[in-house]
Design an enzyme around this catalytic site. Structure first.
Site, PDB file in Angstrom:
ATOM      1  N   GLY A 173      20.029   2.329 -70.806  1.00  0.00           N
ATOM      2  CA  GLY A 173      18.771   1.611 -70.577  1.00  0.00           C
ATOM      3  C   GLY A 173      18.832   0.187 -71.081  1.00  0.00           C
ATOM      4  O   GLY A 173      19.701  -0.604 -70.704  1.00  0.00           O
ATOM      5  N   GLY A 174      17.884  -0.134 -71.976  1.00  0.00           N
ATOM      6  CA  GLY A 174      17.800  -1.481 -72.517  1.00  0.00           C
ATOM      7  C   GLY A 174      19.077  -1.901 -73.224  1.00  0.00           C
ATOM      8  O   GLY A 174      19.403  -3.091 -73.279  1.00  0.00           O
ATOM      9  N   ALA A 409      37.383 -22.975 -48.504  1.00  0.00           N
ATOM     10  CA  ALA A 409      38.085 -22.784 -49.782  1.00  0.00           C
ATOM     11  C   ALA A 409      38.476 -24.134 -50.367  1.00  0.00           C
ATOM     12  O   ALA A 409      38.449 -24.324 -51.583  1.00  0.00           O
ATOM     13  CB  ALA A 409      39.315 -21.913 -49.587  1.00  0.00           C
TER      14      ALA A 409
HETATM   15  C1  HXC Z   1      15.117   8.730 -79.632  1.00  0.00           C
HETATM   16  C2  HXC Z   1      17.269   9.467 -79.406  1.00  0.00           C
HETATM   17  C3  HXC Z   1      17.383   8.811 -78.157  1.00  0.00           C
HETATM   18  C4  HXC Z   1      16.271   8.095 -77.681  1.00  0.00           C
HETATM   19  C5  HXC Z   1      19.263   9.743 -78.600  1.00  0.00           C
HETATM   20  N1  HXC Z   1      18.441  10.025 -79.632  1.00  0.00           N
HETATM   21  N2  HXC Z   1      18.634   9.011 -77.685  1.00  0.00           N
HETATM   22  N3  HXC Z   1      16.147   9.407 -80.128  1.00  0.00           N
HETATM   23  N4  HXC Z   1      15.161   8.074 -78.458  1.00  0.00           N
HETATM   24  N5  HXC Z   1      16.309   7.378 -76.559  1.00  0.00           N
HETATM   25  C6  HXC Z   1      18.773  10.773 -80.842  1.00  0.00           C
HETATM   26  C7  HXC Z   1      19.010  12.250 -80.632  1.00  0.00           C
HETATM   27  O1  HXC Z   1      17.787  12.922 -80.672  1.00  0.00           O
HETATM   28  C8  HXC Z   1      19.914  12.586 -81.804  1.00  0.00           C
HETATM   29  O2  HXC Z   1      19.116  12.696 -82.978  1.00  0.00           O
HETATM   30  C9  HXC Z   1      20.742  11.341 -81.963  1.00  0.00           C
HETATM   31  O3  HXC Z   1      20.029  10.293 -81.331  1.00  0.00           O
HETATM   32  C10 HXC Z   1      22.104  11.453 -81.303  1.00  0.00           C
HETATM   33  O4  HXC Z   1      21.929  11.857 -79.949  1.00  0.00           O
HETATM   34  P1  HXC Z   1      22.826  12.987 -79.252  1.00  0.00           P
HETATM   35  O5  HXC Z   1      22.191  13.296 -77.964  1.00  0.00           O
HETATM   36  O6  HXC Z   1      23.020  14.119 -80.226  1.00  0.00           O
HETATM   37  O7  HXC Z   1      24.208  12.251 -79.098  1.00  0.00           O
HETATM   38  P2  HXC Z   1      25.221  12.297 -77.868  1.00  0.00           P
HETATM   39  O8  HXC Z   1      25.474  13.698 -77.452  1.00  0.00           O
HETATM   40  O9  HXC Z   1      26.398  11.470 -78.284  1.00  0.00           O
HETATM   41  O10 HXC Z   1      24.484  11.581 -76.645  1.00  0.00           O
HETATM   42  C11 HXC Z   1      24.091  10.232 -76.746  1.00  0.00           C
HETATM   43  C12 HXC Z   1      23.217   9.800 -75.539  1.00  0.00           C
HETATM   44  C13 HXC Z   1      22.058  10.777 -75.319  1.00  0.00           C
HETATM   45  C14 HXC Z   1      24.123   9.755 -74.270  1.00  0.00           C
HETATM   46  C15 HXC Z   1      22.741   8.365 -75.805  1.00  0.00           C
HETATM   47  O11 HXC Z   1      21.421  11.005 -76.592  1.00  0.00           O
HETATM   48  C16 HXC Z   1      21.054  10.305 -74.343  1.00  0.00           C
HETATM   49  O12 HXC Z   1      21.252  10.414 -73.120  1.00  0.00           O
HETATM   50  N6  HXC Z   1      19.927   9.774 -74.873  1.00  0.00           N
HETATM   51  C17 HXC Z   1      18.828   9.316 -74.008  1.00  0.00           C
HETATM   52  C18 HXC Z   1      19.149   8.009 -73.330  1.00  0.00           C
HETATM   53  C19 HXC Z   1      17.970   7.425 -72.628  1.00  0.00           C
HETATM   54  O13 HXC Z   1      17.560   7.914 -71.572  1.00  0.00           O
HETATM   55  N7  HXC Z   1      17.353   6.411 -73.257  1.00  0.00           N
HETATM   56  C20 HXC Z   1      16.181   5.724 -72.736  1.00  0.00           C
HETATM   57  C21 HXC Z   1      16.663   4.650 -71.755  1.00  0.00           C
HETATM   58  S1  HXC Z   1      15.328   3.795 -71.073  1.00  0.00           S
HETATM   59  P3  HXC Z   1      19.527  13.600 -84.242  1.00  0.00           P
HETATM   60  O14 HXC Z   1      18.323  13.587 -85.101  1.00  0.00           O
HETATM   61  O15 HXC Z   1      19.887  14.947 -83.685  1.00  0.00           O
HETATM   62  O16 HXC Z   1      20.687  12.921 -84.871  1.00  0.00           O
HETATM   63  C22 HXC Z   1      15.243   2.370 -71.914  1.00  0.00           C
HETATM   64  C23 HXC Z   1      14.078   1.558 -71.502  1.00  0.00           C
HETATM   65  C24 HXC Z   1      14.289   0.119 -71.825  1.00  0.00           C
HETATM   66  O17 HXC Z   1      16.038   2.061 -72.719  1.00  0.00           O
HETATM   67  C25 HXC Z   1      13.705  -0.743 -70.809  1.00  0.00           C
HETATM   68  C26 HXC Z   1      14.541  -1.906 -70.515  1.00  0.00           C
HETATM   69  C27 HXC Z   1      15.028  -2.008 -69.140  1.00  0.00           C
END
Ligand code: HXC
Length: 518
Positions: A173-174, A409
């Site tokens: 995402g961001g 070019a």
């Molecule tokens: C809160 C989050 C999080 C999120 C991960 N965590 N993503 N917490 N908000 N977006 C937390 C998990 O709960 C976990 O907490 C820790 O981070 C590690 O995550 P895991 O999933 O255990 O790690 P991993 O298996 O390595 O996977 C990493 C990951 C996955 C690929 C990043 O977590 C994921 O897909 N997260 C969501 C990504 C996403 O959709 N983000 C929003 C994008 S939209 P604990 O407590 O267990 O350690 C965005 C909008 C912005 O960003 C706008 C601008 C354009």
């Protein structure tokens, strides 16, 4: 009698030690098990030893959405501060994946924006060490607004101070958009991913099945999408690459790039250059080798080496001064200019111009790539960007036509009347609107058709055309090239030209900003 140590100081030490524990032993072990460094280790490895100064380490997240208060961490998942690289100050942030997956909260964004502002206020580069799950879901609009604050600064500070992004983990995402606004994006093979929506969302929305590596891994962004600039094998290499990249750049847009005493003589002439261009114009040669023989030895840092490989861009030094090299690679697709090549060269020309890095362009291209896909893909718009970038650039511009410079070019590749300061041609240069056979077919269609032996007539007319235009002498006689030089003379000639242009003054008419055809 001395009083015992102040308990308030002991308390400070305790808090500092706690802050250094990041997300706790278990999460730190998980981070290491993935072969990743911790956020703090990265900072130490990036900077000159013992130069890091952290700021705002006590910040924690605010609010209690979805039970956030249950776990609070000092620093809120990002380490921010300043230090030195090769003795020059830089500001940085390093996201800590062990704290809420390094995700961006409102307070994390405040910390990041603070160091971005300080970097610009002090006129020094800004480096992002990114390892993040994107916007912190629990904070909703507060985290998204935080990203907007960062993006706005990335954009407003673009061309003011160099901005470097090192992608060191999953960057969703961001966390992918901010780097896209910066000058250099480095990814680590098999470790870092960049995507706006991950594999699971894609599956749900479009039904496509893809894994994270194939969707947004280093290989994809360095060879297919052009989102990243360099791919490296390890985090350590990514950190070293940032240091190397910055060594070519000034700290800001009003300084000149640092001069490095060259070990290579400015008057060196490489005799091999005089034997590199094949006598048959259809035979390829390797432009990367030509570049290496002209610049200071071992100083070429090629940017985007695996994307649009028919074009070459990179930073180098010549006579100890930084130079941006732009060229065609005749050994790949004959050095033709397509959409991706135009985009790649445009962005690089503009980056060099932002940071006062002179441009050295080496031309060998048969023209723009013909084809429906290219025309419908908007090659006019993309090629126009390159015209725009070269015309707009006010840094010293040197052009060397090594062989083919045909049609568009010739014009787009830093041609003299786009404002290039010095244009050289090698004796092998062919500067013309189109190739000899094509020209004969168009100009003498009737004459060829009516000839007793049309093939022989076509050849005769093409040879005549070749004699007139497929050499640099016609262009030189009309002033379109400044001099015809032996290839081996290129190094001393470029060094002398750049030295004469060191104080170039090229004011542009005032305006808010131009309207580049993006
Ligand atoms: C809160 C989050 C999080 C999120 C991960 N965590 N993503 N917490 N908000 N977006 C937390 C998990 O709960 C976990 O907490 C820790 O981070 C590690 O995550 P895991 O999933 O255990 O790690 P991993 O298996 O390595 O996977 C990493 C990951 C996955 C690929 C990043 O977590 C994921 O897909 N997260 C969501 C990504 C996403 O959709 N983000 C929003 C994008 S939209 P604990 O407590 O267990 O350690 C965005 C909008 C912005 O960003 C706008 C601008 C354009």
């Amino acid at each position: 009698m001395t009083q015992p140590e102040d308990p308030r100081i002991l308390e400070l030490r305790k808090i500092r030690a706690k802050a250094k524990e990041s997300g706790g032993a278990e999460r730190n072990a998980k981070q290491r098990a993935k072969g990743k460094m911790t956020a703090r280790e990265r900072v130490e490895a990036l900077l000159d030893p013992e130069t890091f100064n952290e700021i705002e380490p006590f910040i924690t997240h605010q609010g209690d959405e979805l039970g956030l208060l249950k776990e609070k961490f000092y620093g809120d998942g990002v380490i921010t501060g300043y230090g030195q690289i090769n003795g020059r100050t830089v500001y940085l942030y390093s996201q800590d994946f062990t704290i809420y997956g390094g995700t961006l909260s409102e307070m994390q964004s405040h910390k990041i924006c603070r160091v971005m502002d300080l970097a610009v206020r002090n006129g020094v580069p800004f480096i992002s060490l990114i390892d993040s799950g994107g916007a912190r879901i629990q904070e909703g609009v507060r985290s998204m607004g935080g990203y907007a604050e960062i993006f706005r600064r990335n954009a407003q500070y673009s061309g003011v101070v160099p901005q470097v992004s090192l992608m060191l983990g999953p960057c969703a995402g961001g966390a992918a958009y901010s780097p896209a606004l910066t000058d250099l994006v480095v990814m680590v093979e098999k470790r870092s991913f960049m995507f706006l929506t991950g594999p699971e969302v894609i599956k749900a929305v479009t039904g496509e099945t893809i894994d994270a590596e194939s969707l947004g891994g280093a290989a994809v962004h360095n060879s297919v999408s052009g989102v990243a600039h360099l791919s490296v094998g390890s985090e350590k290499e990514a950190l070293e690459t940032a240091r190397l990249f910055l060594s070519y750049l000034p700290s800001n847009n009003v300084e000149n790039p640092p001069y490095v005493q060259p070990s290579d003589s400015p008057s060196r002439m490489d005799e091999d250059l005089n034997r590199m261009i094949p006598l048959d114009a259809n035979e390829p040669y390797v432009m990367r080798q030509v570049i290496e023989k002209i610049i200071d030895k071992d100083t070429f840092l090629e940017i985007q080496p695996d994307w649009a490989r028919n074009a070459i861009v990179g930073l180098a030094r010549i006579g100890g001064h930084s130079v941006g090299v732009v060229a065609q690679e005749p050994s790949i697709m004959a050095g033709v200019i397509d959409i991706d090549a135009a985009d790649k060269m445009t962005r690089f020309v503009r980056m060099c111009d932002c940071f006062n890095i002179p441009l050295a362009t080496f031309v060998d291209s048969p023209g723009f790539l013909p084809g429906v896909a290219q025309e419908h893909g908007g090659i006019i718009r993309h090629g126009a960007k390159l015209l725009y970038a070269y015309s707009e650039a006010t840094v010293p511009k040197i052009c060397v036509i090594t062989r083919k410079a045909y049609g568009g070019a010739y014009v787009v590749m830093s041609s003299k009347y786009l404002g290039t300061d010095v244009t050289y041609a090698w004796p092998s240069a062919e500067i013309a609107v189109i190739g000899a056979e094509g020209a004969a077919n168009i100009l003498y269609k009737k004459q060829i058709e009516e000839a007793e032996n049309p093939a022989a007539e076509r050849k005769r007319l093409a040879d005549e055309y070749r004699e007139k235009f497929n050499n640099p002498y016609y262009a030189a006689s009309t002033g379109y090239v400044d001099d015809i030089i032996e290839p081996r003379e290129s190094r001393p000639k470029i060094i002398a030209s750049l030295s004469a242009l060191r104080d170039k003054y090229a004011p542009a008419p005032p305006r808010k900003h131009g309207n580049i055809p993006v």
